[in-house]
Scaffold this motif. Sequence first.
Motif, short mmCIF file in Angstrom:
data_model
loop_
_atom_site.label_atom_id
_atom_site.label_comp_id
_atom_site.label_asym_id
_atom_site.label_seq_id
_atom_site.Cartn_x
_atom_site.Cartn_y
_atom_site.Cartn_z
N HIS A 171 0.84 -1.20 0.00
CA HIS A 171 0.00 0.00 0.00
C HIS A 171 0.88 1.25 0.00
O HIS A 171 1.51 1.57 1.00
N ALA A 172 0.86 1.95 -1.14
CA ALA A 172 1.61 3.21 -1.29
C ALA A 172 3.08 3.03 -0.94
O ALA A 172 3.73 3.96 -0.48
N CYS A 173 3.59 1.84 -1.18
CA CYS A 173 4.96 1.47 -0.81
C CYS A 173 5.87 1.60 -2.02
O CYS A 173 5.49 2.15 -3.06
N LEU A 174 7.08 1.09 -1.90
CA LEU A 174 8.02 1.09 -3.01
C LEU A 174 7.42 0.45 -4.26
O LEU A 174 7.56 0.97 -5.37
N ILE A 175 6.74 -0.69 -4.08
CA ILE A 175 6.23 -1.45 -5.21
C ILE A 175 5.04 -0.76 -5.86
O ILE A 175 5.01 -0.53 -7.08
N GLU A 176 4.03 -0.42 -5.07
CA GLU A 176 2.85 0.24 -5.64
C GLU A 176 3.22 1.59 -6.27
O GLU A 176 2.68 1.96 -7.32
N ASN A 233 -1.66 9.45 13.38
CA ASN A 233 -0.79 10.41 12.69
C ASN A 233 0.15 9.75 11.69
O ASN A 233 1.16 10.35 11.30
N GLY A 234 -0.17 8.52 11.27
CA GLY A 234 0.65 7.86 10.27
C GLY A 234 0.40 8.43 8.88
O GLY A 234 -0.59 9.13 8.63
N SER A 235 1.30 8.13 7.95
CA SER A 235 1.22 8.68 6.59
C SER A 235 0.14 8.01 5.75
O SER A 235 -0.28 8.55 4.73
N GLY A 236 -0.29 6.80 6.16
CA GLY A 236 -1.27 6.06 5.36
C GLY A 236 -0.64 5.09 4.39
O GLY A 236 -1.34 4.46 3.60
N SER A 237 0.68 4.92 4.45
CA SER A 237 1.34 3.94 3.58
C SER A 237 1.76 2.72 4.39
O SER A 237 1.81 2.75 5.62
N LYS A 238 2.05 1.66 3.68
CA LYS A 238 2.51 0.42 4.30
C LYS A 238 3.80 0.03 3.60
O LYS A 238 3.79 -0.53 2.51
#
Length: 279
Positions: A171-176, A233-238
Amino acid sequence: MEDKDIFLKLMTWPEIQNRLTKTDIALLPVGQTEQHSTHLPIDVDNIISTGLAKRVAIETYDTAMPVVAPAIPFGYSNIPFFRDYPGVFSLSPDTLVGVYEDVALSLIRMGFKKIIFINGHAPNPPFIQEAMRRVTKETNAFLAMCNFFQIPNKEVATILEEMDRPPVWGHACLIETSVSHVFGAEVRDGDIREATLGDVPEELKNFVPASPEGITLPSFEYEETARVYWPENGSGSKGNPEGYSKEIGERVIRATTSPIIELVDSIKDMKVALKDFSK
Protein backbone atom coordinates in the motif's frame (compact mmCIF):
# COMPACT_ATOMS: atom_id res chain seq x y z
CA MET A 1 -2.83 0.05 -32.09
CA GLU A 2 -5.09 2.58 -30.37
CA ASP A 3 -6.96 2.49 -27.06
CA LYS A 4 -10.24 2.09 -28.95
CA ASP A 5 -8.96 -1.25 -30.24
CA ILE A 6 -8.69 -2.55 -26.67
CA PHE A 7 -11.05 -0.72 -24.30
CA LEU A 8 -14.70 -1.73 -24.41
CA LYS A 9 -15.76 1.69 -23.11
CA LEU A 10 -14.39 3.34 -26.26
CA MET A 11 -16.22 1.03 -28.70
CA THR A 12 -19.63 1.46 -30.29
CA TRP A 13 -22.10 -1.41 -30.01
CA PRO A 14 -21.53 -2.47 -33.65
CA GLU A 15 -17.78 -2.52 -32.95
CA ILE A 16 -18.38 -4.72 -29.90
CA GLN A 17 -20.59 -6.99 -31.97
CA ASN A 18 -17.85 -7.32 -34.57
CA ARG A 19 -15.18 -7.94 -31.93
CA LEU A 20 -17.24 -10.83 -30.56
CA THR A 21 -16.75 -12.64 -33.87
CA LYS A 22 -13.02 -12.66 -33.08
CA THR A 23 -12.84 -13.17 -29.30
CA ASP A 24 -14.92 -14.14 -26.29
CA ILE A 25 -12.39 -13.01 -23.66
CA ALA A 26 -12.90 -9.93 -21.46
CA LEU A 27 -10.36 -8.64 -18.96
CA LEU A 28 -12.16 -6.95 -16.05
CA PRO A 29 -10.03 -4.56 -13.95
CA VAL A 30 -11.09 -4.39 -10.33
CA GLY A 31 -9.67 -1.72 -8.05
CA GLN A 32 -10.67 0.68 -5.32
CA THR A 33 -10.79 4.39 -4.58
CA GLU A 34 -9.00 5.17 -1.31
CA GLN A 35 -6.15 7.11 0.23
CA HIS A 36 -2.66 6.19 -0.91
CA SER A 37 -0.57 8.14 1.57
CA THR A 38 0.58 11.70 1.04
CA HIS A 39 2.31 11.15 -2.31
CA LEU A 40 -0.14 9.22 -4.53
CA PRO A 41 -3.67 9.93 -5.83
CA ILE A 42 -6.63 7.99 -4.47
CA ASP A 43 -7.13 6.30 -7.88
CA VAL A 44 -3.96 4.17 -7.69
CA ASP A 45 -5.63 0.75 -7.44
CA ASN A 46 -7.69 1.50 -10.55
CA ILE A 47 -4.64 2.84 -12.39
CA ILE A 48 -2.74 -0.37 -11.63
CA SER A 49 -5.51 -2.86 -12.43
CA THR A 50 -6.37 -1.07 -15.68
CA GLY A 51 -2.71 -0.70 -16.62
CA LEU A 52 -2.08 -4.41 -16.11
CA ALA A 53 -5.17 -5.33 -18.14
CA LYS A 54 -4.10 -3.01 -20.97
CA ARG A 55 -0.58 -4.46 -21.00
CA VAL A 56 -2.00 -8.01 -21.24
CA ALA A 57 -4.45 -6.98 -23.97
CA ILE A 58 -1.66 -5.44 -26.05
CA GLU A 59 0.61 -8.47 -25.63
CA THR A 60 -2.16 -10.89 -26.67
CA TYR A 61 -3.85 -8.77 -29.33
CA ASP A 62 -2.44 -10.72 -32.27
CA THR A 63 -3.24 -14.09 -30.72
CA ALA A 64 -6.44 -13.72 -28.68
CA MET A 65 -7.74 -10.11 -29.10
CA PRO A 66 -9.23 -9.78 -25.59
CA VAL A 67 -11.04 -6.58 -24.65
CA VAL A 68 -10.58 -4.58 -21.46
CA ALA A 69 -13.93 -3.99 -19.76
CA PRO A 70 -14.63 -0.77 -17.83
CA ALA A 71 -12.90 -0.91 -14.45
CA ILE A 72 -14.91 -1.39 -11.27
CA PRO A 73 -13.50 1.51 -9.21
CA PHE A 74 -14.85 0.62 -5.77
CA GLY A 75 -13.93 -2.18 -3.38
CA TYR A 76 -13.81 -2.93 0.33
CA SER A 77 -11.92 -0.67 2.78
CA ASN A 78 -14.19 -0.51 5.82
CA ILE A 79 -11.16 -1.11 8.04
CA PRO A 80 -10.68 0.42 11.50
CA PHE A 81 -8.58 3.61 11.42
CA PHE A 82 -7.87 3.24 7.69
CA ARG A 83 -11.42 4.29 6.78
CA ASP A 84 -10.91 7.57 8.69
CA TYR A 85 -8.53 8.99 6.08
CA PRO A 86 -10.16 11.40 3.61
CA GLY A 87 -10.63 9.81 0.20
CA VAL A 88 -11.59 6.31 1.37
CA PHE A 89 -14.71 4.77 -0.21
CA SER A 90 -16.04 1.33 0.67
CA LEU A 91 -18.88 -0.91 -0.47
CA SER A 92 -20.44 -3.43 1.89
CA PRO A 93 -19.53 -7.07 1.24
CA ASP A 94 -23.00 -7.99 -0.06
CA THR A 95 -23.08 -4.98 -2.36
CA LEU A 96 -19.57 -5.65 -3.63
CA VAL A 97 -20.24 -9.30 -4.45
CA GLY A 98 -23.43 -8.22 -6.21
CA VAL A 99 -21.60 -5.62 -8.30
CA TYR A 100 -18.93 -8.11 -9.38
CA GLU A 101 -21.62 -10.68 -10.17
CA ASP A 102 -23.80 -8.27 -12.16
CA VAL A 103 -20.93 -6.84 -14.20
CA ALA A 104 -19.71 -10.34 -15.08
CA LEU A 105 -23.25 -11.37 -16.06
CA SER A 106 -23.55 -8.26 -18.22
CA LEU A 107 -20.40 -9.23 -20.11
CA ILE A 108 -21.64 -12.79 -20.53
CA ARG A 109 -24.98 -11.55 -21.90
CA MET A 110 -23.02 -9.57 -24.50
CA GLY A 111 -21.29 -12.75 -25.60
CA PHE A 112 -18.05 -12.83 -23.62
CA LYS A 113 -17.79 -16.37 -22.28
CA LYS A 114 -14.42 -15.98 -20.56
CA ILE A 115 -14.06 -13.29 -17.89
CA ILE A 116 -10.73 -12.63 -16.18
CA PHE A 117 -10.79 -10.33 -13.14
CA ILE A 118 -7.57 -8.31 -12.85
CA ASN A 119 -7.47 -7.36 -9.18
CA GLY A 120 -5.55 -4.33 -7.90
CA HIS A 121 -6.83 -4.04 -4.31
CA ALA A 122 -5.68 -6.42 -1.59
CA PRO A 123 -8.99 -6.93 0.33
CA ASN A 124 -11.09 -7.66 -2.80
CA PRO A 125 -10.33 -11.35 -3.55
CA PRO A 126 -12.82 -13.02 -1.15
CA PHE A 127 -15.65 -11.02 -2.71
CA ILE A 128 -14.45 -11.66 -6.27
CA GLN A 129 -14.21 -15.37 -5.50
CA GLU A 130 -17.76 -15.50 -4.19
CA ALA A 131 -19.03 -13.66 -7.27
CA MET A 132 -17.12 -16.04 -9.54
CA ARG A 133 -18.61 -19.03 -7.74
CA ARG A 134 -22.14 -17.70 -8.22
CA VAL A 135 -21.66 -16.76 -11.87
CA THR A 136 -19.95 -20.03 -12.77
CA LYS A 137 -22.74 -22.01 -11.13
CA GLU A 138 -25.42 -19.99 -12.90
CA THR A 139 -23.92 -19.70 -16.39
CA ASN A 140 -21.05 -22.20 -16.76
CA ALA A 141 -18.93 -19.36 -18.15
CA PHE A 142 -15.17 -19.49 -17.57
CA LEU A 143 -14.04 -17.08 -14.84
CA ALA A 144 -10.64 -16.47 -13.29
CA MET A 145 -9.01 -13.96 -10.98
CA CYS A 146 -5.46 -12.67 -11.37
CA ASN A 147 -4.27 -10.97 -8.19
CA PHE A 148 -1.58 -8.27 -8.31
CA PHE A 149 -0.86 -8.88 -4.62
CA GLN A 150 0.11 -12.52 -5.14
CA ILE A 151 1.42 -13.15 -8.64
CA PRO A 152 4.66 -11.10 -8.42
CA ASN A 153 5.53 -12.05 -4.82
CA LYS A 154 8.77 -13.82 -5.76
CA GLU A 155 10.04 -10.88 -7.83
CA VAL A 156 8.92 -8.40 -5.17
CA ALA A 157 10.80 -10.34 -2.48
CA THR A 158 13.93 -10.23 -4.65
CA ILE A 159 13.62 -6.48 -5.18
CA LEU A 160 13.10 -5.77 -1.49
CA GLU A 161 16.08 -7.96 -0.58
CA GLU A 162 18.26 -6.17 -3.16
CA MET A 163 17.30 -2.84 -1.59
CA ASP A 164 17.76 -4.12 1.97
CA ARG A 165 14.09 -3.52 2.79
CA PRO A 166 11.86 -5.58 5.08
CA PRO A 167 9.43 -7.90 3.25
CA VAL A 168 6.48 -5.55 3.77
CA TRP A 169 4.61 -4.13 0.80
CA GLY A 170 1.13 -3.58 -0.56
CA HIS A 171 0.00 0.00 0.00
CA ALA A 172 1.61 3.21 -1.29
CA CYS A 173 4.96 1.47 -0.81
CA LEU A 174 8.02 1.09 -3.01
CA ILE A 175 6.23 -1.45 -5.21
CA GLU A 176 2.85 0.24 -5.64
CA THR A 177 4.51 3.62 -6.17
CA SER A 178 6.84 2.22 -8.85
CA VAL A 179 4.12 0.31 -10.71
CA SER A 180 1.56 3.12 -10.62
CA HIS A 181 4.27 5.56 -11.79
CA VAL A 182 4.83 3.42 -14.91
CA PHE A 183 1.10 3.56 -15.61
CA GLY A 184 0.92 7.34 -15.28
CA ALA A 185 0.17 8.12 -11.63
CA GLU A 186 1.57 11.48 -10.55
CA VAL A 187 3.92 10.98 -7.61
CA ARG A 188 4.27 13.97 -5.26
CA ASP A 189 7.97 13.50 -4.51
CA GLY A 190 8.07 16.32 -1.99
CA ASP A 191 5.31 14.67 0.07
CA ILE A 192 6.77 11.17 0.39
CA ARG A 193 6.74 9.91 3.98
CA GLU A 194 7.97 6.55 5.22
CA ALA A 195 5.40 4.33 6.85
CA THR A 196 5.57 3.73 10.57
CA LEU A 197 4.12 0.69 12.29
CA GLY A 198 2.46 0.67 15.67
CA ASP A 199 3.29 -1.78 18.43
CA VAL A 200 2.13 -5.36 17.96
CA PRO A 201 0.45 -6.90 21.03
CA GLU A 202 3.01 -9.14 22.74
CA GLU A 203 0.82 -12.24 22.38
CA LEU A 204 0.60 -11.80 18.58
CA LYS A 205 4.20 -10.92 17.68
CA ASN A 206 4.62 -14.27 15.89
CA PHE A 207 1.42 -13.78 13.89
CA VAL A 208 1.30 -10.07 12.95
CA PRO A 209 2.09 -8.68 10.45
CA ALA A 210 3.00 -12.13 9.03
CA SER A 211 1.45 -15.40 10.19
CA PRO A 212 2.82 -18.91 9.72
CA GLU A 213 1.67 -20.47 6.46
CA GLY A 214 -1.88 -21.79 6.75
CA ILE A 215 -2.90 -19.52 9.64
CA THR A 216 -5.06 -16.52 8.77
CA LEU A 217 -5.91 -13.67 11.12
CA PRO A 218 -8.26 -10.80 10.19
CA SER A 219 -5.60 -8.47 11.55
CA PHE A 220 -6.84 -5.49 9.54
CA GLU A 221 -10.29 -5.77 11.14
CA TYR A 222 -9.25 -6.38 14.76
CA GLU A 223 -8.74 -2.92 16.25
CA GLU A 224 -5.72 -3.81 18.36
CA THR A 225 -3.83 -5.09 15.32
CA ALA A 226 -5.33 -2.67 12.76
CA ARG A 227 -3.63 0.09 14.71
CA VAL A 228 -0.29 -1.62 13.97
CA TYR A 229 -0.73 -0.87 10.25
CA TRP A 230 -2.44 2.50 10.59
CA PRO A 231 -0.95 4.23 13.66
CA GLU A 232 -2.26 7.59 14.80
CA ASN A 233 -0.79 10.41 12.69
CA GLY A 234 0.65 7.86 10.27
CA SER A 235 1.22 8.68 6.59
CA GLY A 236 -1.27 6.06 5.36
CA SER A 237 1.34 3.94 3.58
CA LYS A 238 2.51 0.42 4.30
CA GLY A 239 6.21 0.19 3.55
CA ASN A 240 8.78 2.75 2.47
CA PRO A 241 8.16 4.30 -0.99
CA GLU A 242 11.56 6.01 -1.19
CA GLY A 243 13.70 4.80 -4.06
CA TYR A 244 10.74 4.03 -6.32
CA SER A 245 11.51 3.86 -10.04
CA LYS A 246 10.05 2.90 -13.40
CA GLU A 247 12.68 0.17 -13.62
CA ILE A 248 11.32 -1.47 -10.47
CA GLY A 249 7.79 -0.96 -11.76
CA GLU A 250 8.54 -2.67 -15.06
CA ARG A 251 10.12 -5.65 -13.29
CA VAL A 252 6.98 -6.14 -11.19
CA ILE A 253 4.69 -5.59 -14.19
CA ARG A 254 6.51 -8.23 -16.23
CA ALA A 255 6.35 -10.70 -13.34
CA THR A 256 2.61 -10.03 -12.99
CA THR A 257 1.54 -10.03 -16.62
CA SER A 258 3.57 -13.02 -17.87
CA PRO A 259 1.32 -15.71 -16.33
CA ILE A 260 -1.82 -13.75 -17.24
CA ILE A 261 -0.67 -13.59 -20.87
CA GLU A 262 -0.10 -17.34 -20.74
CA LEU A 263 -3.62 -17.85 -19.36
CA VAL A 264 -5.23 -15.72 -22.08
CA ASP A 265 -3.38 -17.50 -24.87
CA SER A 266 -4.17 -20.91 -23.33
CA ILE A 267 -7.94 -20.39 -23.26
CA LYS A 268 -8.41 -18.49 -26.52
CA ASP A 269 -9.65 -21.54 -28.43
CA MET A 270 -11.34 -23.27 -25.51
CA LYS A 271 -15.02 -24.06 -26.14
CA VAL A 272 -17.43 -22.88 -23.42
CA ALA A 273 -21.04 -24.08 -23.42
CA LEU A 274 -23.17 -21.58 -21.51
CA LYS A 275 -26.25 -22.54 -19.56
CA ASP A 276 -29.50 -20.65 -20.06
CA PHE A 277 -29.70 -18.03 -17.33
CA SER A 278 -32.33 -15.48 -16.48
CA LYS A 279 -30.46 -12.38 -15.25
